[in-house]
Design a protein around this motif. Structure first.
Motif, short mmCIF file in Angstrom:
data_model
loop_
_atom_site.label_atom_id
_atom_site.label_comp_id
_atom_site.label_asym_id
_atom_site.label_seq_id
_atom_site.Cartn_x
_atom_site.Cartn_y
_atom_site.Cartn_z
N ALA A 24 29.65 9.37 52.31
CA ALA A 24 28.50 8.46 52.23
C ALA A 24 27.40 8.90 53.18
N PHE A 25 27.80 9.38 54.35
CA PHE A 25 26.83 9.86 55.34
C PHE A 25 26.01 11.01 54.77
N TRP A 26 26.69 12.01 54.20
CA TRP A 26 25.97 13.18 53.70
C TRP A 26 25.28 12.89 52.36
N ARG A 27 25.76 11.91 51.62
CA ARG A 27 25.03 11.50 50.41
C ARG A 27 23.66 10.94 50.80
N GLU A 28 23.65 10.11 51.84
CA GLU A 28 22.38 9.55 52.31
C GLU A 28 21.46 10.65 52.81
N ALA A 29 22.00 11.61 53.58
CA ALA A 29 21.18 12.71 54.08
C ALA A 29 20.64 13.56 52.94
N SER A 30 21.43 13.73 51.88
CA SER A 30 20.98 14.55 50.76
C SER A 30 19.83 13.91 49.99
N GLY A 31 19.67 12.60 50.15
CA GLY A 31 18.57 11.91 49.49
C GLY A 31 17.22 12.19 50.10
N GLU A 32 17.19 12.88 51.24
CA GLU A 32 15.93 13.19 51.93
C GLU A 32 15.30 14.49 51.46
N VAL A 33 15.99 15.26 50.63
CA VAL A 33 15.46 16.55 50.18
C VAL A 33 15.25 16.51 48.67
N ALA A 34 14.57 17.53 48.16
CA ALA A 34 14.22 17.57 46.73
C ALA A 34 15.27 18.36 45.95
N TRP A 35 15.87 17.71 44.98
CA TRP A 35 16.85 18.35 44.10
C TRP A 35 16.25 18.53 42.71
N ILE A 36 16.69 19.56 42.02
CA ILE A 36 16.38 19.67 40.60
C ILE A 36 17.36 18.78 39.83
N LYS A 37 18.64 18.89 40.16
CA LYS A 37 19.66 17.96 39.67
C LYS A 37 20.39 17.41 40.88
N PRO A 38 20.17 16.16 41.22
CA PRO A 38 20.84 15.59 42.40
C PRO A 38 22.36 15.64 42.22
N PRO A 39 23.09 15.89 43.29
CA PRO A 39 24.55 15.99 43.17
C PRO A 39 25.19 14.63 42.93
N ARG A 40 26.12 14.60 42.02
CA ARG A 40 26.94 13.41 41.82
C ARG A 40 28.17 13.47 42.73
N THR A 41 28.70 14.68 42.89
CA THR A 41 29.85 14.91 43.77
C THR A 41 29.33 15.42 45.11
N ILE A 42 29.72 14.78 46.20
CA ILE A 42 29.25 15.21 47.52
C ILE A 42 30.14 16.32 48.08
N PHE A 43 31.43 16.19 47.91
CA PHE A 43 32.34 17.22 48.43
C PHE A 43 33.51 17.39 47.49
N ASP A 44 33.83 18.67 47.20
CA ASP A 44 34.96 19.00 46.35
C ASP A 44 35.98 19.76 47.19
#
Length: 635
Positions: free
Chosen positions: A18-38
């Motif tokens: 959840a922490f890194w999902r929130e941080a990932s929302g601060e940058v620009a994605w072409i396709k935002p990740p649904r999976t944060i860690f595999d």
């Protein structure tokens, strides 16, 4: 203000994804990740495996699209050539898009490797970003690296192209890059198709008609033709760059950095660790050939919309020990990030800070140190001179951003001299004994990090997953071995006392050379020092100290050496068996300023040594040997 560190670290520990999902929302994605860690892919797992992005878009295009194209993105300051140039985000976008088109016209595409072998000029930054723009994987090799070492890196990366300049400029000399590159290509089994050559007016180079292309001509042709490379969609897990670790022997280790995790982590650090706001000037006084230059010259400031500073000069000698203060004053730098060795060089030449008085550095809010251990004496000197927080922080080429720091952006914690403070979110750091069991406060041990490593850390070594496992993950299953030794105090502050092989065994006592260096550096005549363990027939190993004096110290060397020995006996005790201290004119260092302690040890132990590929001046080794042999053999 009160620090939010404990709250933020606890939030990461409780819900890391959840922490890194929130941080990932601060940058620009072409396709935002649904999976944060595999956890099932890669050597230890993969961050943002189903996300796609473009690193160059995040560094340049998105700021232009947001209406901030007129802000200065990059300042180039070169006292060696007398130039200062500024590039806005719009101008950078244009330069990088055109250079990307040149690379495409030379047959470079997504996934191809490009070696960048260049000095500290704006075109080097353009080259890195142009590779990122078209999806090529760049590998920056420090400009002026020896031909055989460059050849090893060419063979490992197998690049389609090499981007280079005719020369580099050092105080008092010109370093011819092109002959070194030509010799490296001759030595390498993997032959690049193309060389793109930036001719510098200080020393133009001869060109190979079948392989070389003139940089300026190629860019002008593409610009006239209206060629601009678009940003290519890349998976978050695709490699962005390969960076070879310094000082390696045999086949070098190519640290891989991916696109997505790197982008998210570095963006997070700018506000939360460094306390920088968009539009402010952040200066990492490093070289783009090192991890610091990658992370905090080319990438992180631009991801965050700050202004990066590229400095082609030295802390002293270009022209004087006030060089850094001049740059801060002229460009209104708010935070400086440099190596402790740079401060020690300034302190050696100007211990009273006389040159500082000529410059208004009121814009400066903080000074960050990393690269090697920041001794408390140097930190205290900087605090007294600069009147700002001086923050030691600890990270590695492999991690790409700080493992431990005092996060100014979250609210500064109390400073403890000698400590890089506390682990950052993403890093679960343990100190363990030889049986892999955690040790208590103030007990020395090996420092390890629980897997998975956070975003931005190396996912693997280029082409060598097995070597990644054996080099970093094998010794402590489930953990990454930092190969550093140290301890934590009762408040949880980390103390990094040196590499694990710098912990010496004196008659059964494990002692830290870093702790001894702290004591030696506290002597008022000492500018910098190195302590190494040397062979001893009775005790196994004993410490030997090498001391460089401050400018203007004219006392007898023997007197200072006796005082240094007395200090160590007083502060650490007879158990240290510290009986040899030698005043030397200078210490052997890498070009990034790290003291070459293993090489010094080889000189003392057996008089046999090889010249490290990263050494700044090989002549220092003979100087050290000439002083050591009569002293150690007669001890």
């Amino acid at each position: 203000m009160d620090s939010r560190y404990q709250e933020v670290y606890a939030r990461w520990r409780a819900e890391p994804e959840a922490f890194w999902r929130e941080a990932s929302g601060e940058v620009a994605w072409i396709k935002p990740p649904r999976t944060i860690f595999d956890p099932a892919s890669g050597v230890y797992g993969t961050w943002f495996p189903d996300g796609t992005c473009n690193t160059c878009f995040n560094a340049l295009d998105r700021h232009v699209e947001a209406g901030r194209g007129d802000q200065v993105a990059l300042i180039y300051d070169s006292p060696l050539t007398g130039q200062v140039r500024r590039f806005t985000y719009t101008e950078m976008q244009e330069e990088v898009a055109v250079l990307g088109a040149v690379l495409e016209d030379l047959g470079i595409g997504a996934g191809d490797r490009v070696v960048i072998y260049m000095p500290m000029v704006p075109e080097a930054v353009f080259a890195m970003l142009a590779c990122a723009r078209i999806g090529a994987v760049h590998s920056v090799v420090f400009g002026g690296f020896a031909a055989h070492e460059l050849a090893k890196r060419i063979d490992d990366a197998t690049p389609r192209a090499v981007l280079t300049a005719s020369c580099g400029i050092e105080p008092g000399r010109i370093v011819q890059y092109k002959p070194l590159l030509d010799a490296a290509i001759d030595l390498a089994a993997a032959k690049p198709d193309t060389v793109l050559l930036l001719q510098r007016e200080q020393s133009p180079a001869d060109m190979n008609a079948s392989r070389d292309h003139d940089w300026v001509e190629a860019v002008a042709k593409a610009r006239t033709a209206g060629r601009r490379a678009p940003c290519v969609e890349r998976r978050a897990s695709d490699p962005l760059y390969i960076l070879y670790t310094s000082g390696t022997t045999g086949v070098p280790k190519g640290v891989v950095r991916d696109n997505g995790g790197h982008l998210v982590a570095l963006h997070w650090t700018m506000r939360n660790i460094y306390g920088i706001a968009p539009g402010e000037v952040f200066w990492a006084a490093s070289d783009i050939g090192w991890a610091v230059g990658h992370s905090y010259i080319t990438y992180a400031p631009l991801f965050y919309g700050a202004t990066a500073l590229l400095y082609e000069g030295k802390p002293v000698g270009t022209p004087d020990p006030g060089a850094f203060w001049r740059v801060i004053a002229e460009h209104k730098v708010v935070s400086l990030f440099t190596a402790p060795t740079a401060l020690r060089a300034i302190k050696k030449e100007d211990p009273s800070g006389a040159h500082l008085k000529h410059h208004d550095i009121s814009s400066l809010r903080s000074l960050f140190l990393a690269g090697e251990r920041a001794d408390p004496d140097t930190v205290q000197w900087a605090e007294q001179m600069l009147k700002v927080p001086v923050i030691d922080h600890w990270w590695q080429t492999e991690t790409g951003w700080p493992i431990a720091a005092n996060p100014i952006g979250l609210g500064i914690l109390p400073v403890k001299h000698g400590s890089p403070t506390v682990p950052m979110p993403g890093y679960d750091v343990l100190v363990v004994d030889d049986a892999h069991q955690p040790v208590g406060p103030d007990v020395m041990g090996s420092i390890i990090i629980r897997l998975p490593l956070p975003p931005g850390n190396l996912p693997t070594l280029w082409g060598h997953d097995d070597r990644m496992r054996t080099s970093y993950l094998k010794d402590f299953p489930g953990f990454y071995s930092t190969s550093d030794a140290g301890f934590r105090d009762e408040d949880g502050y980390l103390y990094i006392m040196g590499r694990t092989d710098d912990i010496i065994n004196v008659a059964g006592h494990r002692l830290s050379t870093g702790g001894m260096e702290e004591v030696v550096a506290s002597h008022p005549a000492v500018a910098e020092c190195a302590v190494v363990g040397v062979k001893d027939s009775l005790k196994g190993e004993v410490p030997c100290g090498f001391v460089v004096l401050k400018a203007g110290v004219n006392r007898p060397h023997e007197e200072i050496e006796r005082e240094v020995l007395g200090l160590v006996r007083e502060k650490i005790g007879p158990v240290a068996a510290f009986k040899i201290a030698i005043v030397v004119p200078r210490l052997p260092k890498t070009r990034s300023g790290k003291i070459l302690r293993r090489t010094i040890k080889s000189i003392v132990d057996d008089g046999q040594w090889s010249i490290p590929a990263t050494i700044d001046d090989p002549a220092i080794l003979d100087e050290i040997a000439g002083l050591v042999r009569p002293r150690v053999s007669g001890s």
